[in-house]
Design a protein around this motif. Structure first.
Motif, short mmCIF file in Angstrom:
data_model
loop_
_atom_site.label_atom_id
_atom_site.label_comp_id
_atom_site.label_asym_id
_atom_site.label_seq_id
_atom_site.Cartn_x
_atom_site.Cartn_y
_atom_site.Cartn_z
N SER A 1 0.84 -1.19 0.00
CA SER A 1 0.00 0.00 0.00
C SER A 1 0.88 1.25 0.00
O SER A 1 2.07 1.18 0.32
N ASP A 2 0.29 2.37 -0.34
CA ASP A 2 1.02 3.64 -0.31
C ASP A 2 1.49 3.94 1.10
O ASP A 2 2.59 4.49 1.29
N GLU A 3 0.69 3.59 2.11
CA GLU A 3 1.07 3.84 3.50
C GLU A 3 2.30 3.00 3.88
O GLU A 3 3.20 3.49 4.57
N ASN A 4 2.32 1.72 3.44
CA ASN A 4 3.48 0.88 3.70
C ASN A 4 4.74 1.48 3.07
O ASN A 4 5.80 1.54 3.70
N GLU A 5 4.60 1.91 1.81
CA GLU A 5 5.75 2.48 1.10
C GLU A 5 6.26 3.74 1.78
O GLU A 5 7.47 3.93 1.94
N ALA A 6 5.35 4.59 2.23
CA ALA A 6 5.75 5.83 2.90
C ALA A 6 6.47 5.54 4.21
O ALA A 6 7.47 6.19 4.54
N ALA A 7 5.99 4.56 4.96
CA ALA A 7 6.63 4.21 6.22
C ALA A 7 8.03 3.66 5.99
O ALA A 7 8.99 4.03 6.69
N MET A 8 8.18 2.78 5.00
CA MET A 8 9.50 2.23 4.71
C MET A 8 10.44 3.30 4.17
O MET A 8 11.63 3.29 4.45
#
Length: 107
Positions: A36-43
């Motif tokens: 997800s976009d949220e996963n990518e932003a966190a990483m």
């Protein structure tokens, strides 16, 4: 901070834990993901920190739990989730390879 501290050291490579490619591919609700976009932003926040302050290369291990998924985290017993706990349908290949006739031979 966990991965960031290792990137400051003398190692050549810092690897993330198994990071799952889909929500259905997770082992538990607490597993890392890149679906997800949220996963990518966190990483991205983690990698940006490691690049700014660290000296090591970064690696990410992609994974998929298959039929081992939809469980509680290991620290909570690792048992299969119940529907009210947020269980999901796991996705995996058949338990054993199929023969041309479509039957399965036990190993």
């Amino acid at each position: 901070m966990h991965l960031g501290q290792f990137s400051l050291g003398a190692g050549a490579l810092v690897m993330t834990e198994s990071t799952h490619v889909s929500a259905e591919g997770r082992i538990s609700l607490k597993c890392a993901g890149m679906y997800s976009d949220e996963n990518e932003a966190a990483m991205k926040r983690v990698i940006d920190f490691c690049r700014k302050y660290g000296v090591t290369a970064q690696g990410l291990q992609l994974g998929h739990a298959g039929r081992k998924g939809s469980t509680l985290p290991p620290a909570l017993g690792g048992k299969p989730l119940k529907a009210e706990e947020g269980a999901w349908q796991t996705i995996a290949p058949p338990r054993c390879p199929t023969r041309p006739t479509g039957t399965c031979r036990a190993r």
